[in-house]
Design an enzyme around this catalytic site. Structure first.
Site, short mmCIF file in Angstrom:
data_model
loop_
_atom_site.label_atom_id
_atom_site.label_comp_id
_atom_site.label_asym_id
_atom_site.label_seq_id
_atom_site.Cartn_x
_atom_site.Cartn_y
_atom_site.Cartn_z
N HIS A 143 -17.14 0.52 -5.24
CA HIS A 143 -15.79 -0.04 -5.14
C HIS A 143 -15.17 -0.01 -6.54
O HIS A 143 -15.75 -0.55 -7.48
CB HIS A 143 -15.84 -1.48 -4.61
CG HIS A 143 -16.34 -1.58 -3.21
ND1 HIS A 143 -15.51 -1.76 -2.12
CD2 HIS A 143 -17.61 -1.52 -2.71
CE1 HIS A 143 -16.24 -1.81 -1.01
NE2 HIS A 143 -17.51 -1.65 -1.35
N HIS A 197 -22.02 -7.89 -2.54
CA HIS A 197 -21.42 -7.37 -3.76
C HIS A 197 -21.20 -8.54 -4.71
O HIS A 197 -20.09 -8.80 -5.18
CB HIS A 197 -20.12 -6.63 -3.46
CG HIS A 197 -20.35 -5.27 -2.88
ND1 HIS A 197 -20.63 -4.17 -3.66
CD2 HIS A 197 -20.38 -4.84 -1.59
CE1 HIS A 197 -20.79 -3.11 -2.89
NE2 HIS A 197 -20.66 -3.50 -1.62
N ASN A 221 -29.13 -4.80 -2.03
CA ASN A 221 -28.20 -3.90 -2.69
C ASN A 221 -26.92 -4.62 -3.11
O ASN A 221 -26.36 -5.41 -2.35
CB ASN A 221 -27.86 -2.72 -1.78
CG ASN A 221 -29.08 -1.90 -1.43
OD1 ASN A 221 -29.49 -1.83 -0.27
ND2 ASN A 221 -29.68 -1.28 -2.42
N ASP A 250 -32.86 3.37 5.04
CA ASP A 250 -32.88 4.84 4.94
C ASP A 250 -33.95 5.35 3.99
O ASP A 250 -34.10 6.56 3.81
CB ASP A 250 -31.51 5.37 4.52
CG ASP A 250 -31.05 4.86 3.16
OD1 ASP A 250 -31.77 4.03 2.55
OD2 ASP A 250 -29.97 5.27 2.71
N HIS A 253 -32.12 3.09 -0.17
CA HIS A 253 -31.53 1.84 -0.62
C HIS A 253 -32.56 0.73 -0.85
O HIS A 253 -32.37 -0.11 -1.73
CB HIS A 253 -30.49 1.35 0.40
CG HIS A 253 -29.18 2.06 0.33
ND1 HIS A 253 -28.98 3.30 0.87
CD2 HIS A 253 -28.00 1.70 -0.23
CE1 HIS A 253 -27.73 3.68 0.65
NE2 HIS A 253 -27.11 2.72 -0.01
N ASP A 276 -24.12 1.58 6.80
CA ASP A 276 -23.23 1.72 5.65
C ASP A 276 -22.87 3.19 5.45
O ASP A 276 -22.66 3.66 4.32
CB ASP A 276 -23.88 1.15 4.38
CG ASP A 276 -22.87 0.89 3.25
OD1 ASP A 276 -21.66 0.92 3.53
OD2 ASP A 276 -23.31 0.66 2.12
N LEU A 309 -25.69 4.16 -5.68
CA LEU A 309 -25.57 4.78 -4.37
C LEU A 309 -24.19 4.44 -3.80
O LEU A 309 -23.64 3.37 -4.06
CB LEU A 309 -26.66 4.26 -3.43
CG LEU A 309 -28.09 4.63 -3.81
CD1 LEU A 309 -29.09 3.90 -2.92
CD2 LEU A 309 -28.30 6.13 -3.70
N GLY A 311 -22.78 4.23 -0.27
CA GLY A 311 -22.95 4.33 1.16
C GLY A 311 -24.15 5.21 1.51
O GLY A 311 -25.04 5.43 0.68
#
Length: 384
Positions: A143, A197, A221, A250, A253, A276, A309, A311
């Site tokens: 972001h 976040h 994360n 995955d 992450h 995500d 990373l 997403g």
């Protein structure tokens, strides 16, 4: 016209049904029984021999796939994303924003709101998840720092109005100024609040929960690193038995050992699997956009820079398989982390996440290897 499904097993809220007979009428499950209890009706029958029927998955955190971002807010984008998700066992989802300039965000919310609840584009978008702009600049992830905003009830209300009240989930960093007021305001409108976040210490994390937060965004994360003397938000997430918690499974992450710790702490009632995923999901490696940022995808890994990373390209069916492999949990348990639990957290229990009489016939069919064989939406198999 009735449709009858048969399979080896079915996972229902109250337990597993062996050799199930599922009768569907007008897109709704009319009854579920075992072949030990009744004869198979002589109606249109679809037999999934050797397979398990589970509730179609619900992804509460997804930005896009198949070359499209949900913030495009167009029929083309929702058809591409919804169709791709359905092919991977997803029956419903929360299209998720990424931090953009405020005017662009408001425009996107207006466009996205038009498709919420629609059954015309594959998997159904049930509500909007806003991820940003109320995020910590210290844990911004993918972001842009310059676009992040100090939490404001006024700005939240503008987003709420632009979305026509279709926001169902919001990610926010609880340590930011005014964050607790925004959390309380959102919760009062029925929005589920997720902490993420965030560079929050333990006290700020607990304050966020007291203000109304019910979940955590992609656990581990974009959170302050856990320290045994200062556990921060991660400590609150893993020890608060009432808090739901997302996880991206995955293999990039979160390390498999950390996945096991998460599973031991959150268990089958509060763990939630998400993707995500961004527009590169289902696409070849290459260069893509996530909001205003350039993302490079290599070997399926979405990268902003060496340490960040952006997403994922994960699909939820793959996440379910990974989680079962990493933890040793049964598919009966793990499938609920991608269906029942996200439905409970978001308050969509009546629309997704369960198989039973009166429920929408949104069903994912899994092979003996836990791979998606078919997805039925409102009782109808996908068009190949």
């Amino acid at each position: 016209m009735q449709t009858v499904l048969t399979a080896d097993r079915l996972i229902a809220p109250e337990g597993t049904v062996e050799k199930p007979i599922v009768v569907i009428e007008d897109g709704v499950i009319a009854s579920i029984a075992s072949r030990a209890q009744k004869e198979i009706p002589a109606e249109r029958r679809i037999d999934f021999a050797g397979c398990t029927l589970v509730p179609a998955y619900l992804d509460v955190h997804i930005h896009g796939s198949a070359g499209h971002d949900v913030m495009e807010g167009t029929a083309e984008a929702f058809a591409a994303v919804g169709g791709f998700l359905a092919r991977h066992g997803v029956g419903a989802y929360l299209p998720t924003t990424v931090t953009m300039p405020i005017d662009a965000t408001l425009k996107s919310l207006e466009g996205m709101a038009k498709f919420i609840g629609s059954e015309d584009y594959g998997a159904r978008p049930l509500g909007i998840h806003i991820e940003g702009p109320f995020l910590s600049p210290h844990k911004k992830g993918a972001h842009p720092a310059r676009l992040l905003q100090t939490p404001s009830v006024e700005l939240f209300d503008r987003m709420w109005q632009a979305s026509a009240g279709k926001i169902r989930l919001m990610t926010i960093a609880p340590e930011l100024p005014n964050a607790l007021e925004v959390i309380a305001r959102a919760a009062s409108l029925g929005v589920r609040v997720s902490l993420g976040h965030s560079d929050a210490d333990a006290a700020a994390a607990k304050a966020g929960v007291r203000a109304g937060a019910v979940s955590a965004t992609h656990t581990y994360n974009a959170m302050r690193n856990f320290d045994h003397k200062a556990s921060g938000l991660v400590g609150e997430v893993l020890t608060n038995e009432d808090l739901f918690a997302e996880l991206i499974c995955d293999g990039f992450h979160v390390d498999p050992a950390a996945v096991k710790i998460y599973w031991k702490c959150k268990g089958p009632e509060r763990a939630i699997l998400i993707t995500d995923a961004m527009i590169a999901a289902g696409m070849p490696d290459g260069n893509y956009k996530l909001g205003e940022l350039d993302v490079r995808v290599k070997d399926g890994k979405c990268i902003l820079d060496e340490n960040t990373l952006a997403g994922s390209t994960l699909t939820l069916d793959r996440g379910v398989k990974n989680f079962a492999e990493f933890t040793g949990a049964s598919i009966d348990e793990v499938s609920r982390l991608a269906s029942r639990n996200p439905a409970r957290m978001t308050g969509f229990e009546s629309e997704a996440g369960s198989l039973g009489a009166g429920c929408a016939a949104d069903i994912t069919v899994l092979s003996a290897k836990n791979e998606v064989v078919e997805t039925l939406l409102r009782g109808e198999p996908l068009e190949k």
